[in-house]
Motif scaffolding. Structure first.
Motif, short mmCIF file in Angstrom:
data_model
loop_
_atom_site.label_atom_id
_atom_site.label_comp_id
_atom_site.label_asym_id
_atom_site.label_seq_id
_atom_site.Cartn_x
_atom_site.Cartn_y
_atom_site.Cartn_z
N SER A 1 3.48 -11.70 7.02
CA SER A 1 2.85 -10.37 7.02
C SER A 1 1.54 -10.40 6.23
N ALA A 2 1.55 -11.07 5.08
CA ALA A 2 0.33 -11.17 4.26
C ALA A 2 -0.77 -11.94 4.98
N LYS A 3 -0.37 -12.96 5.74
CA LYS A 3 -1.36 -13.74 6.50
C LYS A 3 -2.01 -12.85 7.57
N ARG A 4 -1.18 -12.05 8.23
CA ARG A 4 -1.75 -11.10 9.21
C ARG A 4 -2.68 -10.11 8.49
N GLY A 5 -2.27 -9.70 7.29
CA GLY A 5 -3.09 -8.79 6.51
C GLY A 5 -4.45 -9.40 6.17
N PHE A 6 -4.46 -10.69 5.88
CA PHE A 6 -5.72 -11.39 5.60
C PHE A 6 -6.64 -11.34 6.82
N ASP A 7 -6.06 -11.56 7.99
CA ASP A 7 -6.86 -11.49 9.23
C ASP A 7 -7.43 -10.07 9.43
N LEU A 8 -6.59 -9.08 9.19
CA LEU A 8 -7.06 -7.69 9.32
C LEU A 8 -8.15 -7.39 8.31
N PHE A 9 -7.96 -7.87 7.10
CA PHE A 9 -8.91 -7.67 6.01
C PHE A 9 -10.31 -8.11 6.42
N ASN A 10 -10.38 -9.21 7.15
CA ASN A 10 -11.68 -9.79 7.51
C ASN A 10 -12.17 -9.38 8.90
N ASN A 11 -11.33 -8.67 9.65
CA ASN A 11 -11.72 -8.33 11.00
C ASN A 11 -11.57 -6.83 11.26
N LYS A 12 -10.47 -6.40 11.85
CA LYS A 12 -10.35 -5.00 12.27
C LYS A 12 -10.58 -4.01 11.13
N ALA A 13 -9.98 -4.25 9.98
CA ALA A 13 -10.14 -3.33 8.86
C ALA A 13 -11.46 -3.55 8.13
N ASN A 14 -12.01 -4.73 8.28
CA ASN A 14 -13.30 -5.12 7.71
C ASN A 14 -13.48 -4.74 6.25
N ASP B 1 -20.35 5.25 -1.01
CA ASP B 1 -19.61 6.50 -0.91
C ASP B 1 -18.52 6.26 0.12
N ILE B 2 -17.29 6.16 -0.39
CA ILE B 2 -16.16 5.87 0.51
C ILE B 2 -15.44 7.15 0.94
N GLY B 3 -16.08 8.29 0.69
CA GLY B 3 -15.54 9.54 1.22
C GLY B 3 -14.41 10.14 0.43
N SER C 1 -1.46 4.11 0.02
CA SER C 1 -2.30 5.32 0.06
C SER C 1 -3.77 4.95 0.22
N VAL C 2 -4.16 3.86 -0.42
CA VAL C 2 -5.54 3.39 -0.32
C VAL C 2 -5.87 3.01 1.13
N VAL C 3 -4.95 2.29 1.75
CA VAL C 3 -5.16 1.89 3.14
C VAL C 3 -5.22 3.12 4.04
N GLU C 4 -4.36 4.09 3.77
CA GLU C 4 -4.38 5.34 4.55
C GLU C 4 -5.73 6.04 4.42
N HIS C 5 -6.28 6.02 3.21
CA HIS C 5 -7.59 6.66 2.99
C HIS C 5 -8.65 6.02 3.87
N TYR C 6 -8.70 4.68 3.85
CA TYR C 6 -9.73 4.00 4.64
C TYR C 6 -9.48 4.13 6.14
N ASP C 7 -8.22 4.29 6.50
CA ASP C 7 -7.89 4.40 7.93
C ASP C 7 -8.43 5.71 8.50
N SER D 1 -20.82 5.86 3.41
CA SER D 1 -21.21 4.50 3.73
C SER D 1 -21.10 4.20 5.21
N GLU D 2 -22.04 3.42 5.70
CA GLU D 2 -22.01 2.98 7.10
C GLU D 2 -20.75 2.14 7.38
N GLU D 3 -20.19 1.60 6.32
CA GLU D 3 -19.03 0.70 6.50
C GLU D 3 -17.71 1.46 6.58
N ILE D 4 -17.76 2.78 6.42
CA ILE D 4 -16.55 3.59 6.45
C ILE D 4 -16.45 4.31 7.79
N TYR D 5 -15.40 4.07 8.51
CA TYR D 5 -15.16 4.75 9.78
C TYR D 5 -13.67 4.67 10.11
N LYS D 6 -13.25 5.39 11.11
CA LYS D 6 -11.82 5.42 11.44
C LYS D 6 -11.37 4.05 11.97
#
Lengths: 107, 389
Positions: free
Chosen positions: B214-227, B244-246, B293-299, B309-314
């Motif tokens: 699960s953590a390995k998948r999380g690493f992939d998400l960290f660097n790709n979809k979730a960026n 500004d992360i909203g 909760s942090v992940v929910e915020h960024y989601d 920030s330009e880097e913050i989006y759904k």
């Protein structure tokens, strides 16, 4: 007739050139959250063009005393330019990424 | 977290016509950050050494002195708050509170940031108002709402302690106890506070069983979809940037330090994720109780405004993906050995005397006295407590 047209075209060209004197331009590239140069030296009135070759946005600005400016957000693939019309030594940074630092010496 | 850019080799050519001549002035290729898992791992390799500035180079004696000062509550005006009170080793150098607590139980405006890995940082504090660790060391110490220490009095106070005189003379020959040297010693110690080897590091070094699937998948998400990598990049999982992360509060953060820059309004320092699991609650305002909760915020939990920030989006993460990201972040915590607190130097026992320290009872919260006096309101203090008008 052709001679007159050519002369007219050249005259227009020189008028345009005279209205907008060509000045040197220094290009700074932004990639991997870094500027490709740490220091540059230019002449007063010259332009520095900041090219964002990164996949994230940057925001060029300076908080140097007496010469503060902000070029706003520069999205990936865009450029932002600044004419340095004052002599001095100025620190330019990315407001978002403070490790991106450039010193511009304007003679 | 941020935008998952899929800019695949967009060739950009700019042609400018000057005086009848066409001149190509710039051609830049923007490559997507599309890398394999193995390539991403290389981006997070731990550094081999700690950087120290040439203006304040490392010595073992100075680091030891700084460690002693860091845990000495006599550096506060009322002699009961040390740097270590808020930067508690048991909470990964935070305090476990939503908002810091300062002098006379004053509730501060933001969560206490960790001091882990600050040797690798740039522009310190949530709003980046201190350029160096030396400046940062003195800021909270002298702030009336934090340690409330009179910086002239502290030198005289430490001079009453013979062992400190010896320790300072060893670390700073010919200079002894000064405010500048207090800052240099504490900053040197702080630079040695580096998070240890975590399961993630062992995985990166080749131990495939060091972290879960699960953590390995999380690493992939960290660097790709979730960026998340857009800001939490590099071995320290931060690029020291401001965004500004909203978060919905009214604190404008970096905006007070860098006025006039739109994207700096509501922007805060990107913190390290190393050992973050021990530092709940999260964000500059301490409003999120756990990493999920942090992940929910960024989601999908952020507010939208011009400075966002330009880097913050759904992100449109699934519940499994959110869990994977949390599992990955948990692998960034090192199981460090317990911290040995220093023995603090004793007062001089050879002469009679009395201590003159600031009163422990401070102004009550909300009173007009609990404001930074007009004229003393500066960028060091103004975000902690209202300024007198």
């Amino acid at each position: 007739m052709k001679t007159k047209i050519l002369a007219c075209a050249m005259a227009t060209l020189f008028v345009v050139a005279g209205a907008a004197p060509v000045t040197a331009e220094v290009v700074i590239n932004q990639k991997a959250k870094k500027f490709d140069k740490k220091k540059i030296e230019i002449k007063k009135g010259e332009t520095v063009k900041f090219v964002n070759s990164d996949s994230i946005s940057h925001n060029i600005h300076s908080r140097s005393a007496g010469y503060k400016f902000d070029l706003g957000v520069s999205k990936p693939g865009t450029t932002a330019s600044k004419v340095f019309d004052k002599a001095g030594k100025f620190k330019v940074r990315c407001a978002i990424h403070p490790k991106m630092k450039l010193t511009v010496k304007v003679n | 977290m941020g935008t998952h850019k899929k800019i695949s080799k967009i060739a950009m050519s700019m042609v400018v016509v000057i005086s009848g001549f066409a001149t190509v002035v710039s051609t830049a290729a923007i490559s997507a950050e599309k890398k394999s898992r193995a390539e991403w791992k290389k981006e997070y390799v731990r550094p081999s050494e700690i950087p120290f500035p040439k203006e304040n180079p490392y010595t073992a004696a100075k680091a030891d002195l700084g460690r002693t000062l860091f845990f000495d509550p006599r550096l506060s005006g009322a002699n009961y708050i040390s740097c270590g009170t808020c930067h508690n080793p048991s909470f990964a150098r935070g305090d476990g509170l939503a908002k810091g607590i300062g002098h006379a139980m004053t509730k501060l405006g933001r969560r206490t940031p960790t001091i882990l890995n600050l040797a690798f940082g740039e522009d310190l504090m949530w709003d980046g108002r201190f350029e160096t660790l030396e400046q940062q060391a003195l800021g909270p110490m002298s702030a009336p709402v934090e340690m409330n220490q009179n910086m002239k009095a502290i030198v005289a106070e430490l001079q009453q302690i013979p062992e400190y005189q010896t320790l300072f003379n060893v670390s700073f020959p010919g200079k002894g106890i000064t405010v500048e040297n207090i800052a240099k010693a504490i900053a040197t110690f702080e630079r040695t506070v580096v998070s240890g080897v975590a399961p993630f590091d062992r995985w990166g070094a080749g131990d495939d069983h060091a972290i879960s699937t699960s953590a390995k998948r999380g690493f992939d998400l960290f660097n790709n979809k979730a960026n998340c990598v857009a800001c939490h990049s590099g071995w320290n999982f931060t690029d020291s940037s401001f965004h500004d992360i909203g978060m919905p509060d009214k604190d404008i953060g970096r905006g007070k330090v860098v006025p006039g820059v739109v994207v700096m309004q509501h922007a805060f320092k990107v913190p390290t994720l190393r050992n973050a699991v021990e530092r709940a609650p999260y964000m500059h305002d301490g409003s999120l109780k756990n990493l999920y909760s942090v992940v929910e915020h960024y989601d999908n939990g952020f507010v939208t405004r011009p400075s966002k920030s330009e880097e913050i989006y759904k992100l449109k993460l699934t519940s499994v993906e959110k869990t994977d990201l949390v599992e990955f972040m948990k692998t960034l915590s090192s199981k460090d050995a317990p911290i040995a607190f220093p023995r603090l130097p004793a007062y001089d026992q050879t002469v009679a005397g009395s201590l003159n320290v600031s009163p422990a009872a401070g102004p009550s919260a909300g009173s007009t006295a609990n404001r930074v006096p007009k004229g003393a309101c500066n960028s060091f203090l103004m975000h902690y407590i209202p300024c007198s008008k």
